[in-house]
Design an enzyme around this catalytic site. Sequence first.
Site, PDB file in Angstrom:
ATOM      1  N   TYR A 159      -0.732  -5.815  -2.486  1.00  0.00           N
ATOM      2  CA  TYR A 159      -1.019  -6.047  -0.862  1.00  0.00           C
ATOM      3  C   TYR A 159      -2.594  -6.822  -0.223  1.00  0.00           C
ATOM      4  CZ  TYR A 159      -1.613  -5.568   4.376  1.00  0.00           C
ATOM      5  OH  TYR A 159      -1.677  -5.433   5.633  1.00  0.00           O
ATOM      6  N   LYS A 163      -3.848 -10.213   1.407  1.00  0.00           N
ATOM      7  CA  LYS A 163      -4.422 -10.068   2.847  1.00  0.00           C
ATOM      8  C   LYS A 163      -6.108 -11.038   2.502  1.00  0.00           C
ATOM      9  CE  LYS A 163      -2.940  -8.974   6.212  1.00  0.00           C
ATOM     10  NZ  LYS A 163      -2.240  -9.634   7.014  1.00  0.00           N
TER      11      LYS A 163
END
Length: 369
Positions: A159, A163
């Site tokens: 994750y 990002k």
Amino acid sequence: MADSAQVPTLVYLVTGGCGFLGEHIVRMLLEREPRLRELRVFDLHLSSWLEELKAGPVQVTAIQGDVTQAHEVAAAMSGSHVVIHTAGLVDVFGKASPKTIHKVNVQGTQNVIDACVQTGTQYLVYTSSMEVVGPNIKGHPFYRGNEDTPYEAVHSHPYPCSKALAEQLVLEANGRKVNGGLPLVTCALRPTGIYGEGHQVMRDFYYQGLRFGGRLFRAVPASVEHGRVYVGNVAWMHILVARELEQRAALMGGQVYFCYDKSPYKSYEDFNMEFLSPCGLRLIGAHPLLPYWLLVLLATLNALLQWLLRPLVLYTPLLNPYTLAMANTTFTVSTNKAQRHFGYKPLFSWEESRTRTIQWVQAMEGSAR
């Protein structure tokens, strides 16, 4: 955009507009952007509350679509002036595969950028995350840092990696020529831990406490501080950025901004109790009830079990090495960059943010009060 002040001529597209943050952005745009003629809400799953918004003076267009499908993004964007790209897959528990997280967060963002170029849409605001910076896998604290504070941003979890890559794409796209020859103006906003009405994790903690007889058990030392920010203030910052990008393109283009307000610095659990205590829950223990070494062992075992069981069943425990490191590492922000660059001030005080969140928790079915 400035010449059209107070005249409803602008078209905004909000990707992920039915999500936690997206809904607050959509509703606030309708309340606080007088130049808005049409608001397009693009999401994989459309929410029923969109129907009530269609009765107002602004045209609200609900578009069911997938950011991983470039043609769907381009079709939704055609004719838009501003894009607020908040769609993304937030997963730190292993519910989605690393490939899926990358496809949604990185390729989806690339599709949004490409659609801006193709359709001539000149202004792009991206919802990034503090996790682009940290906490890192080494557990280094980030204490009252700002956008320029040196910090070793080292990640292994899919994750934060996704990002970080997506944010880089957005910032590097600043200045790229769009259809018609004008430059694309982009910037990225990095919220710290968001809280407020609709926050799923807060909802989960609340119902967990109800299941344990109105009790939650301390797992993190009170000395580990986290920066939190109210969802209404995060939405407000997005709207201000979108409004100011044209006139301040040279200053704001290609920039990143932490989202912040006057919420107090506390441990994750102590902060949550600001809302859960008035709703009948208690936090048990002045110190963590389990030693840290045991939590590390349990988190490692959970990660191993997740890997072993993946071919058979989806095992997604709340405790894993990443979430344990996040919860046990101080990460607080102290900056005024957004105020200096585009006049941001929190729309909601801490007292208002707290009251609104408490009222939302109290309204949940099965309240402990």
